[in-house]
Scaffold this motif. Structure first.
Motif, PDB file in Angstrom:
ATOM      1  N   UNK A   1       0.828  -1.206   0.000  1.00  0.00           N
ATOM      2  CA  UNK A   1       0.000   0.000   0.000  1.00  0.00           C
ATOM      3  C   UNK A   1       0.865   1.261   0.000  1.00  0.00           C
ATOM      4  N   UNK A   2       1.969   1.222   0.749  1.00  0.00           N
ATOM      5  CA  UNK A   2       2.881   2.374   0.764  1.00  0.00           C
ATOM      6  C   UNK A   2       3.406   2.635  -0.647  1.00  0.00           C
ATOM      7  N   UNK A   3       3.748   1.573  -1.365  1.00  0.00           N
ATOM      8  CA  UNK A   3       4.250   1.693  -2.730  1.00  0.00           C
ATOM      9  C   UNK A   3       3.206   2.351  -3.641  1.00  0.00           C
ATOM     10  N   UNK A   4       1.957   1.885  -3.563  1.00  0.00           N
ATOM     11  CA  UNK A   4       0.927   2.432  -4.448  1.00  0.00           C
ATOM     12  C   UNK A   4       0.461   3.824  -4.048  1.00  0.00           C
ATOM     13  N   UNK A   5       0.451   4.129  -2.751  1.00  0.00           N
ATOM     14  CA  UNK A   5      -0.011   5.438  -2.310  1.00  0.00           C
ATOM     15  C   UNK A   5       1.081   6.497  -2.297  1.00  0.00           C
ATOM     16  N   UNK A   6       2.329   6.082  -1.999  1.00  0.00           N
ATOM     17  CA  UNK A   6       3.375   7.077  -1.831  1.00  0.00           C
ATOM     18  C   UNK A   6       4.584   6.854  -2.734  1.00  0.00           C
ATOM     19  N   UNK A   7       4.588   5.754  -3.474  1.00  0.00           N
ATOM     20  CA  UNK A   7       5.588   5.569  -4.517  1.00  0.00           C
ATOM     21  C   UNK A   7       6.968   5.117  -4.100  1.00  0.00           C
ATOM     22  N   UNK A   8       7.093   4.527  -2.919  1.00  0.00           N
ATOM     23  CA  UNK A   8       8.400   4.015  -2.533  1.00  0.00           C
ATOM     24  C   UNK A   8       8.251   2.726  -1.737  1.00  0.00           C
ATOM     25  N   UNK A   9       9.360   1.989  -1.632  1.00  0.00           N
ATOM     26  CA  UNK A   9       9.386   0.733  -0.882  1.00  0.00           C
ATOM     27  C   UNK A   9      10.021   0.956   0.476  1.00  0.00           C
ATOM     28  N   UNK A  10       9.310   0.522   1.491  1.00  0.00           N
ATOM     29  CA  UNK A  10       9.812   0.569   2.851  1.00  0.00           C
ATOM     30  C   UNK A  10       9.457  -0.765   3.507  1.00  0.00           C
ATOM     31  N   UNK A  11      10.371  -1.308   4.265  1.00  0.00           N
ATOM     32  CA  UNK A  11      10.133  -2.589   4.930  1.00  0.00           C
ATOM     33  C   UNK A  11       9.205  -2.390   6.119  1.00  0.00           C
ATOM     34  N   UNK A  12       7.921  -2.276   5.795  1.00  0.00           N
ATOM     35  CA  UNK A  12       6.905  -2.126   6.831  1.00  0.00           C
ATOM     36  C   UNK A  12       6.819  -3.431   7.621  1.00  0.00           C
ATOM     37  N   UNK A  13       6.292  -3.359   8.824  1.00  0.00           N
ATOM     38  CA  UNK A  13       6.338  -4.521   9.714  1.00  0.00           C
ATOM     39  C   UNK A  13       5.173  -5.491   9.545  1.00  0.00           C
ATOM     40  N   UNK A  14       4.108  -5.075   8.878  1.00  0.00           N
ATOM     41  CA  UNK A  14       2.909  -5.909   8.816  1.00  0.00           C
ATOM     42  C   UNK A  14       2.522  -6.218   7.370  1.00  0.00           C
ATOM     43  N   UNK A  15       1.942  -7.405   7.185  1.00  0.00           N
ATOM     44  CA  UNK A  15       1.448  -7.833   5.878  1.00  0.00           C
ATOM     45  C   UNK A  15      -0.013  -8.246   6.069  1.00  0.00           C
ATOM     46  N   UNK A  16      -0.867  -7.811   5.136  1.00  0.00           N
ATOM     47  CA  UNK A  16      -2.282  -8.184   5.184  1.00  0.00           C
ATOM     48  C   UNK A  16      -2.605  -9.147   4.052  1.00  0.00           C
ATOM     49  N   UNK A  17      -3.613  -9.951   4.287  1.00  0.00           N
ATOM     50  CA  UNK A  17      -4.034 -10.931   3.294  1.00  0.00           C
ATOM     51  C   UNK A  17      -4.641 -10.258   2.075  1.00  0.00           C
ATOM     52  N   UNK A  18      -4.440 -10.890   0.937  1.00  0.00           N
ATOM     53  CA  UNK A  18      -5.176 -10.532  -0.267  1.00  0.00           C
ATOM     54  C   UNK A  18      -6.600 -11.064  -0.091  1.00  0.00           C
ATOM     55  N   UNK A  19      -7.558 -10.610  -0.896  1.00  0.00           N
ATOM     56  CA  UNK A  19      -8.923 -11.144  -0.798  1.00  0.00           C
ATOM     57  C   UNK A  19      -8.936 -12.662  -1.050  1.00  0.00           C
ATOM     58  N   UNK A  20      -9.788 -13.352  -0.307  1.00  0.00           N
ATOM     59  CA  UNK A  20      -9.952 -14.794  -0.513  1.00  0.00           C
ATOM     60  C   UNK A  20     -11.339 -15.224  -0.064  1.00  0.00           C
ATOM     61  N   UNK A  21     -11.689 -16.417  -0.471  1.00  0.00           N
ATOM     62  CA  UNK A  21     -12.939 -17.048  -0.071  1.00  0.00           C
ATOM     63  C   UNK A  21     -12.650 -18.534   0.104  1.00  0.00           C
ATOM     64  N   UNK A  22     -12.845 -19.025   1.324  1.00  0.00           N
ATOM     65  CA  UNK A  22     -12.563 -20.430   1.636  1.00  0.00           C
ATOM     66  C   UNK A  22     -13.783 -21.037   2.313  1.00  0.00           C
ATOM     67  N   UNK A  23     -14.159 -22.214   1.838  1.00  0.00           N
ATOM     68  CA  UNK A  23     -15.260 -22.942   2.468  1.00  0.00           C
ATOM     69  C   UNK A  23     -14.676 -23.900   3.502  1.00  0.00           C
ATOM     70  N   UNK A  24     -15.098 -23.737   4.742  1.00  0.00           N
ATOM     71  CA  UNK A  24     -14.642 -24.605   5.829  1.00  0.00           C
ATOM     72  C   UNK A  24     -15.700 -25.678   6.045  1.00  0.00           C
ATOM     73  N   UNK A  25     -15.547 -26.771   5.320  1.00  0.00           N
ATOM     74  CA  UNK A  25     -16.571 -27.825   5.290  1.00  0.00           C
ATOM     75  C   UNK A  25     -16.926 -28.350   6.670  1.00  0.00           C
ATOM     76  N   UNK A  26     -15.898 -28.665   7.479  1.00  0.00           N
ATOM     77  CA  UNK A  26     -16.174 -29.262   8.788  1.00  0.00           C
ATOM     78  C   UNK A  26     -16.911 -28.313   9.739  1.00  0.00           C
ATOM     79  N   UNK A  27     -16.844 -27.007   9.492  1.00  0.00           N
ATOM     80  CA  UNK A  27     -17.558 -26.037  10.321  1.00  0.00           C
ATOM     81  C   UNK A  27     -18.829 -25.526   9.654  1.00  0.00           C
ATOM     82  N   UNK A  28     -18.993 -25.826   8.374  1.00  0.00           N
ATOM     83  CA  UNK A  28     -20.145 -25.328   7.632  1.00  0.00           C
ATOM     84  C   UNK A  28     -20.119 -23.816   7.462  1.00  0.00           C
TER      85      UNK A  28
END
Length: 187
Positions: A55-82
């Motif tokens: 996000x820093x790259x796309x919003x501010x145009x540079x690379x910085x080793x930020x400490x946190x990573x967030x998931x990309x969008x996903x959809x998972x079916x957890x069969x055993x939990x319904x």
């Protein structure tokens, strides 16, 4: 810059560079001030705020080793939990878990999947989601599956990015590699 929830122009701020380990400016009633600490490598810096490296790259145009990573969008079916687990792939700006539950769906705004400063954050966050819905029998492999899915998506992006040889794609490849390494460091 945000000053008491208002966007304000602060040209002086442009003289400071972002550094993850720096402190943010101090907001006072009559303006802002810089915390007192020595320059880093001879340079005055401050922390622009919490964003992922992508996000820093796309919003501010540079690379910085930020400490946190967030998931990309996903959809998972957890069969055993319904349950159908859906993540919108957004970044989380505070400690509040933003989720919706309707019927057999759990929809998350975002999900932290790596944090250099707090390696247990992803598992603690994930466990808290299921605690809130009253589910205690969480299969151990679900979070690992989410990590693997995110690594695979990033590897695909990396493959495409490497096919273009320019400064921007090289920097973006460096960011993707950095995030893959942070996600892969999970124990």
């Amino acid at each position: 810059y945000k000053f008491y929830k208002l966007s304000v122009v602060t040209p002086l701020v442009e003289l400071f560079n972002h550094e993850v380990i720096s402190l943010p400016f101090i907001t006072e009633t009559d303006g802002i001030s810089s915390p007192i600490y020595p320059p880093i490598n001879g340079e005055l810096t401050f922390n622009y705020g919490s964003l992922s490296s992508i996000k820093r790259f796309f919003y501010q145009g540079f690379f910085c080793k930020e400490t946190i990573v967030f998931s990309f969008p996903f959809s998972i079916h957890l069969k055993n939990l319904g349950i159908h687990l859906i993540c919108k792939g957004k970044e989380i700006k505070d400690d509040f878990i933003k989720m919706e539950r309707s019927n057999n769906k759990i929809i998350l705004e975002g999900l932290p999947i790596a944090d250099f400063n707090n390696p247990r954050l992803p598992i603690n966050y994930f466990n808290e989601i299921f605690r809130r819905i009253g589910e205690t029998n969480i299969p151990k492999n679900i979070l690992l599956e989410i990590f693997e899915l995110n690594i695979a998506c990033r590897q695909e992006i990396l493959k495409e990015s490497k096919s273009i040889e320019n400064e921007v794609s090289n920097m973006f490849s460096e960011i993707i590699n950095y995030e893959i390494n942070l996600i892969s460091s999970y124990d």
